[in-house]
Design a protein around this motif. Structure first.
Motif, mmCIF file in Angstrom:
data_model
loop_
_atom_site.group_PDB
_atom_site.id
_atom_site.type_symbol
_atom_site.label_atom_id
_atom_site.label_comp_id
_atom_site.label_asym_id
_atom_site.label_seq_id
_atom_site.Cartn_x
_atom_site.Cartn_y
_atom_site.Cartn_z
ATOM 1 N N ILE B 77 0.838 -1.192 0.000
ATOM 2 C CA ILE B 77 0.000 0.000 0.000
ATOM 3 C C ILE B 77 0.875 1.245 0.000
ATOM 4 O O ILE B 77 1.813 1.353 0.808
ATOM 5 C CB ILE B 77 -0.912 0.012 1.250
ATOM 6 N N LEU B 78 0.566 2.132 -0.922
ATOM 7 C CA LEU B 78 1.178 3.448 -0.944
ATOM 8 C C LEU B 78 0.102 4.414 -0.472
ATOM 9 O O LEU B 78 -0.869 4.665 -1.190
ATOM 10 C CB LEU B 78 1.662 3.814 -2.340
ATOM 11 N N GLU B 79 0.225 4.908 0.742
ATOM 12 C CA GLU B 79 -0.840 5.728 1.336
ATOM 13 C C GLU B 79 -1.065 7.018 0.551
ATOM 14 O O GLU B 79 -2.181 7.465 0.381
ATOM 15 C CB GLU B 79 -0.503 6.048 2.784
ATOM 16 N N SER B 80 0.007 7.605 0.087
ATOM 17 C CA SER B 80 -0.074 8.851 -0.665
ATOM 18 C C SER B 80 1.058 8.829 -1.693
ATOM 19 O O SER B 80 2.192 9.162 -1.377
ATOM 20 C CB SER B 80 0.051 10.049 0.267
ATOM 21 N N ALA B 81 0.713 8.387 -2.896
ATOM 22 C CA ALA B 81 1.750 8.150 -3.895
ATOM 23 C C ALA B 81 2.498 9.436 -4.247
ATOM 24 O O ALA B 81 1.911 10.525 -4.322
ATOM 25 C CB ALA B 81 1.126 7.547 -5.145
ATOM 26 N N SER B 82 3.788 9.267 -4.467
ATOM 27 C CA SER B 82 4.620 10.390 -4.904
ATOM 28 C C SER B 82 5.374 9.989 -6.162
ATOM 29 O O SER B 82 5.528 8.798 -6.460
ATOM 30 C CB SER B 82 5.600 10.789 -3.802
ATOM 31 N N THR B 83 5.847 10.986 -6.888
ATOM 32 C CA THR B 83 6.503 10.692 -8.165
ATOM 33 C C THR B 83 7.753 9.828 -7.983
ATOM 34 O O THR B 83 8.094 9.040 -8.876
ATOM 35 C CB THR B 83 6.878 11.997 -8.887
ATOM 36 N N ASN B 84 8.411 9.940 -6.843
ATOM 37 C CA ASN B 84 9.614 9.108 -6.644
ATOM 38 C C ASN B 84 9.287 7.660 -6.317
ATOM 39 O O ASN B 84 10.198 6.845 -6.089
ATOM 40 C CB ASN B 84 10.539 9.718 -5.590
ATOM 41 N N GLN B 85 8.025 7.326 -6.315
ATOM 42 C CA GLN B 85 7.615 5.931 -6.168
ATOM 43 C C GLN B 85 7.275 5.292 -7.509
ATOM 44 O O GLN B 85 6.835 4.141 -7.563
ATOM 45 C CB GLN B 85 6.436 5.818 -5.194
ATOM 46 N N THR B 86 7.490 6.034 -8.574
ATOM 47 C CA THR B 86 7.389 5.446 -9.910
ATOM 48 C C THR B 86 8.467 4.386 -10.045
ATOM 49 O O THR B 86 9.653 4.668 -9.880
ATOM 50 C CB THR B 86 7.568 6.528 -10.985
ATOM 51 N N SER B 87 8.059 3.154 -10.317
ATOM 52 C CA SER B 87 9.016 2.055 -10.293
ATOM 53 C C SER B 87 8.347 0.770 -10.753
ATOM 54 O O SER B 87 7.137 0.712 -10.999
ATOM 55 C CB SER B 87 9.549 1.859 -8.870
ATOM 56 N N MET B 88 9.167 -0.282 -10.849
ATOM 57 C CA MET B 88 8.669 -1.653 -11.040
ATOM 58 C C MET B 88 8.626 -2.308 -9.661
ATOM 59 O O MET B 88 9.621 -2.291 -8.929
ATOM 60 C CB MET B 88 9.603 -2.437 -11.963
ATOM 61 N N TYR B 89 7.488 -2.889 -9.343
ATOM 62 C CA TYR B 89 7.320 -3.563 -8.051
ATOM 63 C C TYR B 89 7.165 -5.060 -8.295
ATOM 64 O O TYR B 89 6.343 -5.491 -9.101
ATOM 65 C CB TYR B 89 6.099 -3.009 -7.313
ATOM 66 N N LEU B 90 7.969 -5.810 -7.574
ATOM 67 C CA LEU B 90 7.986 -7.262 -7.732
ATOM 68 C C LEU B 90 7.589 -7.932 -6.428
ATOM 69 O O LEU B 90 8.140 -7.630 -5.372
ATOM 70 C CB LEU B 90 9.383 -7.737 -8.136
ATOM 71 N N CYS B 91 6.641 -8.838 -6.532
ATOM 72 C CA CYS B 91 6.236 -9.656 -5.398
ATOM 73 C C CYS B 91 6.901 -11.020 -5.535
ATOM 74 O O CYS B 91 7.090 -11.524 -6.655
ATOM 75 C CB CYS B 91 4.719 -9.796 -5.383
ATOM 76 N N ALA B 92 7.238 -11.633 -4.412
ATOM 77 C CA ALA B 92 7.844 -12.958 -4.428
ATOM 78 C C ALA B 92 7.385 -13.746 -3.218
ATOM 79 O O ALA B 92 6.950 -13.165 -2.212
ATOM 80 C CB ALA B 92 9.370 -12.863 -4.449
ATOM 81 N N SER B 93 7.485 -15.057 -3.317
ATOM 82 C CA SER B 93 7.158 -15.905 -2.175
ATOM 83 C C SER B 93 8.164 -17.039 -2.080
ATOM 84 O O SER B 93 8.841 -17.373 -3.064
ATOM 85 C CB SER B 93 5.736 -16.458 -2.286
ATOM 86 N N SER B 94 8.257 -17.617 -0.896
ATOM 87 C CA SER B 94 9.126 -18.774 -0.697
ATOM 88 C C SER B 94 8.581 -19.631 0.431
ATOM 89 O O SER B 94 7.893 -19.137 1.338
ATOM 90 C CB SER B 94 10.563 -18.342 -0.380
ATOM 91 N N SER B 95 8.924 -20.895 0.363
ATOM 92 C CA SER B 95 8.607 -21.802 1.445
ATOM 93 C C SER B 95 9.735 -21.762 2.464
ATOM 94 O O SER B 95 10.896 -21.642 2.093
ATOM 95 C CB SER B 95 8.460 -23.226 0.905
ATOM 96 N N GLY B 96 9.409 -21.876 3.722
ATOM 97 C CA GLY B 96 10.443 -21.898 4.741
ATOM 98 C C GLY B 96 10.972 -23.283 5.021
ATOM 99 O O GLY B 96 11.749 -23.488 5.951
ATOM 100 N N GLN B 97 10.598 -24.240 4.186
ATOM 101 C CA GLN B 97 10.952 -25.632 4.490
ATOM 102 C C GLN B 97 11.570 -26.340 3.304
ATOM 103 O O GLN B 97 11.603 -27.547 3.251
ATOM 104 C CB GLN B 97 9.689 -26.387 4.916
ATOM 105 N N ASP B 98 12.073 -25.590 2.387
ATOM 106 C CA ASP B 98 12.559 -26.216 1.160
ATOM 107 C C ASP B 98 13.957 -25.696 0.856
ATOM 108 O O ASP B 98 14.782 -25.611 1.757
ATOM 109 C CB ASP B 98 11.572 -25.917 0.023
ATOM 110 N N THR B 99 14.206 -25.318 -0.341
ATOM 111 C CA THR B 99 15.542 -24.889 -0.730
ATOM 112 C C THR B 99 15.708 -23.374 -0.723
ATOM 113 O O THR B 99 16.676 -22.866 -1.260
ATOM 114 C CB THR B 99 15.875 -25.412 -2.131
ATOM 115 N N GLY B 100 14.753 -22.695 -0.163
ATOM 116 C CA GLY B 100 14.894 -21.254 -0.011
ATOM 117 C C GLY B 100 14.672 -20.450 -1.268
ATOM 118 O O GLY B 100 14.917 -19.254 -1.292
ATOM 119 N N GLU B 101 14.217 -21.098 -2.321
ATOM 120 C CA GLU B 101 14.042 -20.421 -3.603
ATOM 121 C C GLU B 101 12.914 -19.396 -3.532
ATOM 122 O O GLU B 101 11.874 -19.634 -2.935
ATOM 123 C CB GLU B 101 13.705 -21.472 -4.655
ATOM 124 N N LEU B 102 13.140 -18.244 -4.169
ATOM 125 C CA LEU B 102 12.101 -17.232 -4.317
ATOM 126 C C LEU B 102 11.389 -17.425 -5.643
ATOM 127 O O LEU B 102 12.039 -17.624 -6.674
ATOM 128 C CB LEU B 102 12.697 -15.828 -4.292
#
Lengths: 113, 113
Positions: B77-102
């Motif tokens: 969440i960007l509560e109040s967007a600003s121009t310096n938040q123009t960017s690429m945003y990447l989401c990732a997930s990983s399991s905590g019980q495997d090989t740590g891969e994202l």
């Protein structure tokens, strides 16, 4: 502190030539090592990973990487580059918990026809 | 295959608007992450979460907040967007019980005017 360095910001190779992308890491424990590839405007895709066993690991798209503990390196190689390999490549170090990831700055690969 | 889905690939917002970036993963992963990617700066960790309702600040949390009400969903969440938040945003997930891969989503390109 954990860190990953990729000494080459940008590499240009001719199609069909061999490729080696360098990666050095600093990590206090047994490292889990990864190479990711990112095509323009896309997310990151895992090429290969190493966490134990044979120090030469094979990945997708014909890539391989060799873990050298004495040199703290995990260099990525491909014997013959294809034009579709042009992308940005990221080396990363993490842990089994999947929580402590550190990425290198990336190496951009250009492929000449 | 693990799938991490980011709801919006491209967004254009105006300065001061509230922005929600949604991310859903389908592999029951414990860990979820939000990164920001800018040219020359690599991937920078904004926030991560290792359990429902848990969150931890990353390297650049200022100007952002997150929500994880369900295990599969992690919102930035960007509560109040600003121009310096123009960017690429990447989401990732990983399991905590495997090989740590994202595992990464395709990314959300945000432009703030």
């Amino acid at each position: 502190a954990q860190s990953v360095t990729q000494p080459d910001i940008h590499i240009t190779v001719s199609e069909g030539a061999s490729l080696e992308l360098r990666c050095n890491y600093s990590y206090g424990a047994t490292p889990y090592l990864f190479w990711y590839v990112q095509s323009p405007g896309q997310g990151l895709q895992l090429l290969l990973k190493y966490f134990s066993g044979d120090t030469l690991v094979q990945g997708i798209k014909g890539f391989e990487a060799e873990f050298k503990r004495s040199q703290s390196s995990f260099n990525l190689r491909k014997p013959s580059v294809h034009w579709s390999d042009a992308a940005e490549y990221f080396c990363a170090v993490g842990s089994r918990s999947g929580q402590n990831f550190v990425f290198g700055p990336g190496t951009r690969l250009s492929v000449l026809p | 295959d693990v799938k991490v889905t980011q709801s919006s690939r491209y967004l254009v917002k105006r300065t001061g608007e509230k922005v929600f970036l949604e991310c859903v993963q389908d592999m029951d992963h414990e860990n979820m992450f939000w990164y920001r990617q800018d040219p020359g700066l690599g991937l920078r960790l904004i926030y991560f979460s290792y359990d429902v309702k848990m969150k931890e600040k990353g390297d650049i949390p200022e100007g952002y907040s997150v929500s994880r009400e369900k295990k599969e969903r992690f919102s930035l969440i960007l509560e109040s967007a600003s121009t310096n938040q123009t960017s690429m945003y990447l989401c990732a997930s990983s399991s905590g019980q495997d090989t740590g891969e994202l595992f990464f989503g395709e990314g959300s390109r945000l432009t703030v005017l």
